[in-house]
Design an enzyme around this catalytic site. Structure first.
Site, PDB file in Angstrom:
ATOM      1  N   LYS A   3       3.408  -4.087   6.428  1.00 54.16           N
ATOM      2  CA  LYS A   3       3.659  -4.173   4.990  1.00 54.16           C
ATOM      3  C   LYS A   3       5.144  -3.962   4.663  1.00 54.16           C
ATOM      4  CE  LYS A   3      -0.352  -5.225   3.361  1.00 54.16           C
ATOM      5  NZ  LYS A   3      -0.540  -6.492   2.616  1.00 54.16           N
ATOM      6  N   THR A  42      -1.786   2.236  -5.261  1.00 49.62           N
ATOM      7  CA  THR A  42      -2.388   3.372  -4.571  1.00 49.62           C
ATOM      8  C   THR A  42      -3.764   2.949  -4.063  1.00 49.62           C
ATOM      9  OG1 THR A  42      -2.851   5.723  -4.790  1.00 49.62           O
ATOM     10  CG2 THR A  42      -3.463   4.331  -6.654  1.00 49.62           C
ATOM     11  N   ARG A  55      -5.702  12.504  -2.497  1.00 49.08           N
ATOM     12  CA  ARG A  55      -5.563  11.057  -2.653  1.00 49.08           C
ATOM     13  C   ARG A  55      -5.662  10.662  -4.130  1.00 49.08           C
ATOM     14  NH1 ARG A  55      -3.916  11.746   1.599  1.00 49.08           N
ATOM     15  NH2 ARG A  55      -4.485  10.796   3.607  1.00 49.08           N
ATOM     16  N   HIS A  62     -12.657   2.167   3.293  1.00 46.03           N
ATOM     17  CA  HIS A  62     -11.797   3.260   2.861  1.00 46.03           C
ATOM     18  C   HIS A  62     -12.651   4.443   2.393  1.00 46.03           C
ATOM     19  CE1 HIS A  62      -8.654   0.036   2.604  1.00 46.03           C
ATOM     20  NE2 HIS A  62      -7.925   1.032   3.077  1.00 46.03           N
ATOM     21  N   SER A 108       0.842  -1.186   0.000  1.00 50.11           N
ATOM     22  CA  SER A 108       0.000   0.000   0.000  1.00 50.11           C
ATOM     23  C   SER A 108       0.879   1.237   0.000  1.00 50.11           C
ATOM     24  CB  SER A 108      -0.886  -0.006   1.248  1.00 50.11           C
ATOM     25  OG  SER A 108      -1.434   1.266   1.497  1.00 50.11           O
ATOM     26  N   SER A 109       0.319   2.345  -0.493  1.00 48.10           N
ATOM     27  CA  SER A 109       1.048   3.617  -0.447  1.00 48.10           C
ATOM     28  C   SER A 109       1.283   4.066   0.994  1.00 48.10           C
ATOM     29  CB  SER A 109       0.278   4.689  -1.212  1.00 48.10           C
ATOM     30  OG  SER A 109      -1.026   4.865  -0.684  1.00 48.10           O
ATOM     31  N   CYS A 110       0.576   3.455   1.950  1.00 47.87           N
ATOM     32  CA  CYS A 110       0.750   3.798   3.367  1.00 47.87           C
ATOM     33  C   CYS A 110       2.153   3.499   3.879  1.00 47.87           C
ATOM     34  CB  CYS A 110      -0.256   3.039   4.231  1.00 47.87           C
ATOM     35  SG  CYS A 110      -1.981   3.441   3.918  1.00 47.87           S
ATOM     36  N   TYR A 133      -0.135  -0.885  10.416  1.00 46.83           N
ATOM     37  CA  TYR A 133      -0.363  -1.507   9.113  1.00 46.83           C
ATOM     38  C   TYR A 133       0.846  -1.279   8.207  1.00 46.83           C
ATOM     39  CZ  TYR A 133      -2.423  -2.253   4.470  1.00 46.83           C
ATOM     40  OH  TYR A 133      -2.674  -2.692   3.195  1.00 46.83           O
ATOM     41  N   ASP A 164      -6.935  13.948   9.521  1.00 52.56           N
ATOM     42  CA  ASP A 164      -6.863  13.982   8.064  1.00 52.56           C
ATOM     43  C   ASP A 164      -6.033  12.836   7.504  1.00 52.56           C
ATOM     44  OD1 ASP A 164      -8.441  16.068   7.188  1.00 52.56           O
ATOM     45  OD2 ASP A 164      -6.865  17.575   7.406  1.00 52.56           O
TER      46      ASP A 164
END
Length: 292
Positions: free
Chosen positions: A114, A138, A183, A153, A81-83, A110, A253
């Site tokens: 990853k 993404t 996003r 999400h 994930s982009s996270c 998370y 946010d």
């Protein structure tokens, strides 16, 4: 066009169970594995269940990646994930920005899970010459999405919220945060096509991606991002909601912006094809089909 696809539901095979996972992969001996299974959710879910997001993802990854090595799987694609990238990464986010500064606190468990999965892939490539590639998509959306009001999400959450507001003729919809974070979104079919594109790369080209001296990571995105307020307006237009948005700025946010740099996969001949407006229409039809 493929018919020899091995799938198991969570009820049929719990990937947190090391013994059962090793038995399944060892018996079936798949040629390619797409590891998309994960514990996922939005900001609320990440904040509420940090242990689940850390431990369940670590267990799934460890069991599948180790079993893939033991079964001599040709190629494994580990979906992240982009996270995983730092909270304040330069934009767009290149693969080499991994671990260059601090993570976003709301999804750190998370993200760390990853990141550990990426390191597992790299470690097996270095130590055993495996061909494991970490694929970082993404924000995804599309058919079969999770529309749960607590754990979904942002895009499916907005679809549900705005649809329900329209159904009861509400004048407002509450949205978490300021609406200012940006996003990027990718329709699930686009990701599937990207994964097939990577699967079909010739051995030499693919080999460069998983060369042991390099971190085996590749971004997959649409190269376009939108503010949450812009996203909400797009969903509002598709659904036909006539009310207004109210922003709860007491809620977090998250990361200010997460635009992926997908140059690497673009140079390999893949680009996304489904634009957000079209994708939202298809996602809403899917939602109606499942919840109408």
């Amino acid at each position: 066009g493929y018919t020899n696809i091995l799938t198991q539901t969570h009820q049929e095979l719990d990937l947190e169970d090391a013994k059962k996972t090793r038995a399944f992969i060892g018996d079936e001996k798949p040629k390619v594995i797409f590891l998309a299974a994960a514990k996922v959710g939005g900001i609320h879910a990440n904040n509420t269940y940090p242990v689940d997001f850390l431990m369940q993802n670590m267990a799934i990854q460890m069991n599948v990646i180790r079993s893939a090595h033991e079964a001599k799987v040709d190629r494994l694609f580990f979906l992240g994930s982009s996270c995983i990238y730092p909270k304040n990464s330069p934009q767009p986010i290149k693969e080499e920005y991994l671990l260059t500064s601090e993570l976003e606190p709301t999804n750190r468990p998370y993200a760390l899970a990853k990141i550990a999965g990426i390191e597992m892939c790299w470690s097996y490539n270095r130590q055993f010459g495996s061909k494991f590639l970490a694929v970082m998509p993404t924000n995804l959306y599309g058919p079969g999405d999770n529309y749960d009001p607590e754990n979904s999400h942002v895009l499916p959450a907005l679809i549900r919220k705005i649809h329900e507001a329209k159904e009861v003729n509400s004048k407002t919809v509450m949205i978490w945060g300021s609406g200012k974070p940006q996003r990027e979104f990718l329709y699930s079919d686009d990701l599937a096509n990207a994964l097939l594109h990577l699967m079909h790369l010739d051995d030499d080209t693919y080999g460069l991606l998983v060369e042991p001296s390099n971190c085996p990571i590749i971004n997959i995105g649409s190269a376009i991002d939108f503010k949450i307020i812009e996203l909400a307006d797009k969903v509002k237009k598709v659904i036909g909601f006539k009310g207004d948005f109210v922003f709860d700025t007491t809620k977090p946010d998250g990361t200010p912006r997460k635009l992926m740099d997908s140059t690497k996969i673009n140079q390999l001949g893949w680009k996304s094809k489904i634009f957000l407006d079209e994708g939202i229409k298809m996602a809403y039809l899917d939602f109606l089909g499942r919840n109408g």
